[in-house]
Design a protein around this motif. Structure first.
Motif, PDB file in Angstrom:
ATOM      1  N   ALA A   1       0.825  -1.211   0.000  1.00 31.64           N
ATOM      2  CA  ALA A   1       0.000   0.000   0.000  1.00 31.64           C
ATOM      3  C   ALA A   1       0.856   1.257   0.000  1.00 31.64           C
ATOM      4  CB  ALA A   1      -0.934  -0.009   1.203  1.00 31.64           C
ATOM      5  N   MET A   2       1.923   1.247   0.765  1.00 28.09           N
ATOM      6  CA  MET A   2       2.804   2.411   0.786  1.00 28.09           C
ATOM      7  C   MET A   2       3.356   2.686  -0.612  1.00 28.09           C
ATOM      8  SD  MET A   2       6.268   3.153   3.010  1.00 28.09           S
ATOM      9  CE  MET A   2       7.026   1.598   2.503  1.00 28.09           C
ATOM     10  N   LEU A   3       3.787   1.642  -1.299  1.00 32.47           N
ATOM     11  CA  LEU A   3       4.380   1.812  -2.629  1.00 32.47           C
ATOM     12  C   LEU A   3       3.348   2.270  -3.652  1.00 32.47           C
ATOM     13  CD1 LEU A   3       6.755  -1.291  -2.764  1.00 32.47           C
ATOM     14  CD2 LEU A   3       7.356   1.079  -2.274  1.00 32.47           C
ATOM     15  N   THR A   4       2.154   1.701  -3.620  1.00 30.52           N
ATOM     16  CA  THR A   4       1.157   2.104  -4.616  1.00 30.52           C
ATOM     17  C   THR A   4       0.641   3.514  -4.357  1.00 30.52           C
ATOM     18  OG1 THR A   4      -0.584   0.975  -3.356  1.00 30.52           O
ATOM     19  CG2 THR A   4       0.437  -0.251  -5.160  1.00 30.52           C
ATOM     20  N   TRP A   5       0.553   3.919  -3.082  1.00 29.55           N
ATOM     21  CA  TRP A   5       0.176   5.310  -2.790  1.00 29.55           C
ATOM     22  C   TRP A   5       1.219   6.262  -3.379  1.00 29.55           C
ATOM     23  CZ3 TRP A   5      -3.723   6.927   1.122  1.00 29.55           C
ATOM     24  CH2 TRP A   5      -3.824   8.315   1.226  1.00 29.55           C
ATOM     25  N   LEU A   6       2.499   5.944  -3.171  1.00 29.99           N
ATOM     26  CA  LEU A   6       3.562   6.793  -3.714  1.00 29.99           C
ATOM     27  C   LEU A   6       3.535   6.809  -5.237  1.00 29.99           C
ATOM     28  CD1 LEU A   6       6.524   5.847  -1.334  1.00 29.99           C
ATOM     29  CD2 LEU A   6       5.158   7.952  -1.332  1.00 29.99           C
ATOM     30  N   LEU A   7       3.191   5.682  -5.840  1.00 27.29           N
ATOM     31  CA  LEU A   7       3.091   5.619  -7.299  1.00 27.29           C
ATOM     32  C   LEU A   7       1.991   6.543  -7.803  1.00 27.29           C
ATOM     33  CD1 LEU A   7       3.966   4.331  -9.979  1.00 27.29           C
ATOM     34  CD2 LEU A   7       2.304   2.501  -9.537  1.00 27.29           C
ATOM     35  N   VAL A   8       0.842   6.535  -7.119  1.00 25.39           N
ATOM     36  CA  VAL A   8      -0.243   7.436  -7.501  1.00 25.39           C
ATOM     37  C   VAL A   8       0.212   8.887  -7.405  1.00 25.39           C
ATOM     38  CG1 VAL A   8      -2.526   8.298  -6.836  1.00 25.39           C
ATOM     39  CG2 VAL A   8      -2.094   5.838  -6.913  1.00 25.39           C
ATOM     40  N   GLU A   9       0.900   9.231  -6.333  1.00 24.88           N
ATOM     41  CA  GLU A   9       1.396  10.598  -6.177  1.00 24.88           C
ATOM     42  C   GLU A   9       2.378  10.963  -7.288  1.00 24.88           C
ATOM     43  OE1 GLU A   9       1.265  11.958  -1.537  1.00 24.88           O
ATOM     44  OE2 GLU A   9       3.091  10.977  -2.249  1.00 24.88           O
ATOM     45  N   ARG A  10       3.247  10.035  -7.606  1.00 24.16           N
ATOM     46  CA  ARG A  10       4.265  10.317  -8.637  1.00 24.16           C
ATOM     47  C   ARG A  10       3.620  10.565  -9.996  1.00 24.16           C
ATOM     48  NH1 ARG A  10       7.449  12.190 -11.260  1.00 24.16           N
ATOM     49  NH2 ARG A  10       9.626  11.640 -11.698  1.00 24.16           N
ATOM     50  N   VAL A  11       2.617   9.771 -10.330  1.00 17.85           N
ATOM     51  CA  VAL A  11       1.936   9.922 -11.615  1.00 17.85           C
ATOM     52  C   VAL A  11       1.059  11.167 -11.622  1.00 17.85           C
ATOM     53  CG1 VAL A  11       0.237   8.881 -13.162  1.00 17.85           C
ATOM     54  CG2 VAL A  11       2.015   7.460 -12.108  1.00 17.85           C
ATOM     55  N   ARG A  12       0.344  11.398 -10.534  1.00 20.62           N
ATOM     56  CA  ARG A  12      -0.636  12.484 -10.475  1.00 20.62           C
ATOM     57  C   ARG A  12       0.005  13.835 -10.185  1.00 20.62           C
ATOM     58  NH1 ARG A  12      -4.603  11.722  -5.665  1.00 20.62           N
ATOM     59  NH2 ARG A  12      -2.666  12.319  -4.595  1.00 20.62           N
ATOM     60  N   ASP A  13       0.948  13.837  -9.245  1.00 13.27           N
ATOM     61  CA  ASP A  13       1.489  15.109  -8.746  1.00 13.27           C
ATOM     62  C   ASP A  13       2.968  15.327  -9.067  1.00 13.27           C
ATOM     63  OD1 ASP A  13      -1.037  15.397  -7.493  1.00 13.27           O
ATOM     64  OD2 ASP A  13      -0.316  14.259  -5.762  1.00 13.27           O
TER      65      ASP A  13
ATOM     66  N   THR B   1       6.542  12.470   1.715  1.00 10.64           N
ATOM     67  CA  THR B   1       6.632  11.827   3.023  1.00 10.64           C
ATOM     68  C   THR B   1       5.243  11.583   3.603  1.00 10.64           C
ATOM     69  OG1 THR B   1       8.696  13.025   3.391  1.00 10.64           O
ATOM     70  CG2 THR B   1       7.675  12.002   5.310  1.00 10.64           C
ATOM     71  N   LEU B   2       4.374  12.579   3.486  1.00 14.04           N
ATOM     72  CA  LEU B   2       3.004  12.415   3.968  1.00 14.04           C
ATOM     73  C   LEU B   2       2.307  11.277   3.228  1.00 14.04           C
ATOM     74  CD1 LEU B   2       0.677  13.404   5.747  1.00 14.04           C
ATOM     75  CD2 LEU B   2       0.080  15.022   3.924  1.00 14.04           C
ATOM     76  N   GLY B   3       2.575  11.150   1.944  1.00 17.39           N
ATOM     77  CA  GLY B   3       1.987  10.060   1.172  1.00 17.39           C
ATOM     78  C   GLY B   3       2.468   8.699   1.641  1.00 17.39           C
ATOM     79  N   ALA B   4       3.754   8.586   1.944  1.00 18.76           N
ATOM     80  CA  ALA B   4       4.280   7.313   2.442  1.00 18.76           C
ATOM     81  C   ALA B   4       3.616   6.934   3.761  1.00 18.76           C
ATOM     82  CB  ALA B   4       5.792   7.410   2.622  1.00 18.76           C
ATOM     83  N   ALA B   5       3.507   7.900   4.685  1.00 16.89           N
ATOM     84  CA  ALA B   5       2.880   7.627   5.976  1.00 16.89           C
ATOM     85  C   ALA B   5       1.406   7.269   5.799  1.00 16.89           C
ATOM     86  CB  ALA B   5       3.029   8.839   6.887  1.00 16.89           C
ATOM     87  N   SER B   6       0.718   7.981   4.922  1.00 20.10           N
ATOM     88  CA  SER B   6      -0.695   7.702   4.678  1.00 20.10           C
ATOM     89  C   SER B   6      -0.888   6.341   4.022  1.00 20.10           C
ATOM     90  CB  SER B   6      -1.298   8.803   3.798  1.00 20.10           C
ATOM     91  OG  SER B   6      -1.181  10.073   4.411  1.00 20.10           O
ATOM     92  N   GLY B   7       0.005   5.981   3.110  1.00 23.39           N
ATOM     93  CA  GLY B   7      -0.065   4.669   2.482  1.00 23.39           C
ATOM     94  C   GLY B   7       0.127   3.545   3.481  1.00 23.39           C
ATOM     95  N   ILE B   8       1.022   3.753   4.436  1.00 24.02           N
ATOM     96  CA  ILE B   8       1.208   2.767   5.506  1.00 24.02           C
ATOM     97  C   ILE B   8      -0.101   2.530   6.237  1.00 24.02           C
ATOM     98  CG2 ILE B   8       2.261   2.469   7.788  1.00 24.02           C
ATOM     99  CD1 ILE B   8       4.794   3.803   6.605  1.00 24.02           C
ATOM    100  N   VAL B   9      -0.756   3.601   6.638  1.00 19.60           N
ATOM    101  CA  VAL B   9      -2.000   3.462   7.389  1.00 19.60           C
ATOM    102  C   VAL B   9      -3.099   2.830   6.529  1.00 19.60           C
ATOM    103  CG1 VAL B   9      -3.791   4.697   8.660  1.00 19.60           C
ATOM    104  CG2 VAL B   9      -1.401   5.382   8.900  1.00 19.60           C
TER     105      VAL B   9
ATOM    106  N   VAL C   1      -4.428  -6.981  -1.767  1.00 19.03           N
ATOM    107  CA  VAL C   1      -5.320  -6.157  -0.949  1.00 19.03           C
ATOM    108  C   VAL C   1      -4.654  -4.827  -0.626  1.00 19.03           C
ATOM    109  CG1 VAL C   1      -6.421  -5.966   1.315  1.00 19.03           C
ATOM    110  CG2 VAL C   1      -6.604  -8.094   0.025  1.00 19.03           C
ATOM    111  N   GLY C   2      -3.399  -4.879  -0.202  1.00 21.97           N
ATOM    112  CA  GLY C   2      -2.696  -3.651   0.143  1.00 21.97           C
ATOM    113  C   GLY C   2      -2.463  -2.757  -1.063  1.00 21.97           C
ATOM    114  N   GLY C   3      -2.065  -3.355  -2.176  1.00 17.63           N
ATOM    115  CA  GLY C   3      -1.804  -2.562  -3.374  1.00 17.63           C
ATOM    116  C   GLY C   3      -3.042  -1.848  -3.880  1.00 17.63           C
ATOM    117  N   ILE C   4      -4.172  -2.543  -3.888  1.00 13.68           N
ATOM    118  CA  ILE C   4      -5.424  -1.929  -4.335  1.00 13.68           C
ATOM    119  C   ILE C   4      -5.848  -0.830  -3.359  1.00 13.68           C
ATOM    120  CG2 ILE C   4      -7.885  -2.360  -4.705  1.00 13.68           C
ATOM    121  CD1 ILE C   4      -7.071  -5.189  -5.681  1.00 13.68           C
ATOM    122  N   ALA C   5      -5.711  -1.092  -2.068  1.00 16.66           N
ATOM    123  CA  ALA C   5      -6.101  -0.100  -1.073  1.00 16.66           C
ATOM    124  C   ALA C   5      -5.255   1.164  -1.190  1.00 16.66           C
ATOM    125  CB  ALA C   5      -5.971  -0.688   0.334  1.00 16.66           C
ATOM    126  N   GLY C   6      -3.950   1.004  -1.444  1.00 15.85           N
ATOM    127  CA  GLY C   6      -3.086   2.173  -1.592  1.00 15.85           C
ATOM    128  C   GLY C   6      -3.542   3.082  -2.721  1.00 15.85           C
TER     129      GLY C   6
END
Length: 446
Positions: free
Chosen positions: A248-260, A265-273, A294-299
């Motif tokens: 989830a942490m990695l996929t959240w960061l991937l979304v940020e990288r593509v989108r923004d 750092t906030l994205g990594a912490a949020s992806g963890i949660v 499950v984690g990847g989709i949730a991220g």
């Protein structure tokens, strides 16, 4: 009684308690500096409020013998934990009091989770009143629905026993429940002054990362401890918690990288949660590869969901809805797809040949908790608002709710300038001797 199981459950209870201070740091770092103490206090006070209620009647409502068609445990059966103190009183292979302690920590953090939605603008006293009412009328009954299983002449809750929806550690009872309540509170209290026009950035990202780390550490007790034994199910839950959270942490960061264009750092912490939230209900029903899915989709979905508040205009200050409500729904529903009979729960989801049977059960359970929590939370919040006045006044909010509600400031800097000479407000000089040395140095430079 099994001493190994007892040791693990007590250790897990302590780990889960640590999650609430971790949540306080996570939320506290995300708000502006003038609101950090209020944020910390709303989390920490949940320990006091819910801990007292749990001993008096909360455990009995959640785990007492059913008195309402699977909806409510007997509130007087274990009043004051009466009848649970003897060594012959067991929950499975552990003393009943060990199980009481473990489940108390779930109740505590569920209430604390809600507070992130109303950061910067909620008065502390009314928050405590809301916490008392919400824990009593929403969390304790829902915990009975989800966590109280039939056995030894005891009748439990309807989701666990009649519906047979799977929720290993609280995707419905904790995260969907808290997320729905957070949405209701955000609607009742309204938007912060200046939102969304003014930027309201986290004031301390290192504090956010510290909080996320403490949450991750404690979550191993949250999920693996839910086996209520030191066994293979606990070990699978432990590994799945690790796998899903990493993904989830990695996929959240991937979304940020593509989108923004930036992975934050906030994205990594949020992806963890987000990953921790999503794997909570599924920790013993999926394989480690399923946990990665499950984690990847949730991220991905939670990273996208946090922007919904701007589209729909509700001010969920710290993204409780986007992370906990959406993450809880994702994890609960994906059991219907990724559950495998190779995992301890022994159930196959759609992708493993189980058809739609488990998926509809998961959907009904999630929908029921969401609807119940949202409606009751809305009513409770409106009552508290009417009786006490829930929201701080505009002046207090703009100046800082820490000063208004607690008469304190998180960062007291005036002591640093004791002994500073007039005309040099930025000069740090703690003693008269140091001030004289500084003056001599300035004279020599001149």
């Amino acid at each position: 009684m099994n001493s190994g199981d007892t040791a693990w459950v007590l250790t897990s209870a302590a780990l889960v308690l640590l999650m609430t201070p971790g949540l306080a740091f996570f939320y506290g770092g995300m708000v502006r500096s003038k609101s950090v103490l209020n944020m910390l206090m709303m989390s920490i006070s949940s320990i006091g409020v819910v801990g007292v209620l749990w001993v008096l009647y909360g455990y009995s409502v959640a785990f007492g013998n059913d008195v309402g068609g699977g909806l409510l445990g007997n509130p007087t059966e274990f009043l004051g934990l009466n009848g649970l103190l003897g060594e012959s009183s067991l929950s499975g292979t552990v003393p009943s009091t060990a199980f009481v302690a473990f489940q108390a920590m779930f109740a505590i953090i569920t209430v604390a989770l809600i507070s992130g939605a109303i950061a910067d603008r909620a008065r502390f006293g009314p928050w405590l009143a809301f916490a008392v009412l919400w824990a009593s009328l929403v969390y304790f009954p829902v915990a009975h629905w989800v966590f109280a299983f039939d056995g030894d002449g005891v009748v439990g809750g309807w989701i666990a026993n009649q519906l047979k929806a799977l929720d290993f550690a609280g995707g419905t009872a904790v995260h969907i429940n808290a997320g729905a309540a957070a949405l209701a509170l955000a609607l009742v209290l309204g938007r912060r002054v200046g939102w969304p026009r003014e930027p309201m950035r986290p004031h301390n990202l290192p504090l956010v990362v510290l909080g996320a780390g403490l949450l991750w550490f404690g979550w191993f007790g949250f999920n693996a401890g839910s086996a209520v034994a030191a066994n293979g199910s606990a070990a699978v839950a432990f590994v799945n918690t690790l796998a899903a959270t990493c993904a989830a942490m990695l996929t959240w960061l991937l979304v940020e990288r593509v989108r923004d264009r930036n992975a934050t750092t906030l994205g990594a912490a949020s992806g963890i949660v987000a990953g921790l939230v999503a794997i909570t209900p599924a920790a013993n029903s999926v394989t480690p590869v399923g946990a990665l899915a499950v984690g990847g989709i949730a991220g991905v979905l939670c990273a996208l969901a946090v922007s919904l508040k701007y589209r729909f205009g509700f001010d969920d200050s710290l993204d409780v809805v986007g992370v906990h409500l959406v993450g809880g729904l994702v994890g609960t529903l994906l059991i219907g797809l990724f559950a495998s009979e190779a995992a301890p729960a022994g159930v196959n989801g759609l992708l493993y040949g189980g058809g739609l049977d488990q998926l509809w059960r998961q959907a009904v359970g999630a929908g029921a908790v969401l609807a119940y929590s949202f409606v009751l939370s809305l009513v409770i919040a409106l009552v508290v608002k009417t009786v006490f006045g829930f929201r701080a006044d505009r002046e207090s909010e703009v100046a800082g709710i820490d000063e208004a509600e607690h008469a304190e400031s998180a960062y007291e800097l005036t002591g640093m300038f004791r002994g500073a000479r007039p005309g040099q407000p930025g000069k740090v000089s703690h003693t008269n001797e140091e001030a004289d040395k500084d003056a001599a140095l300035e004279g020599s430079r001149a």
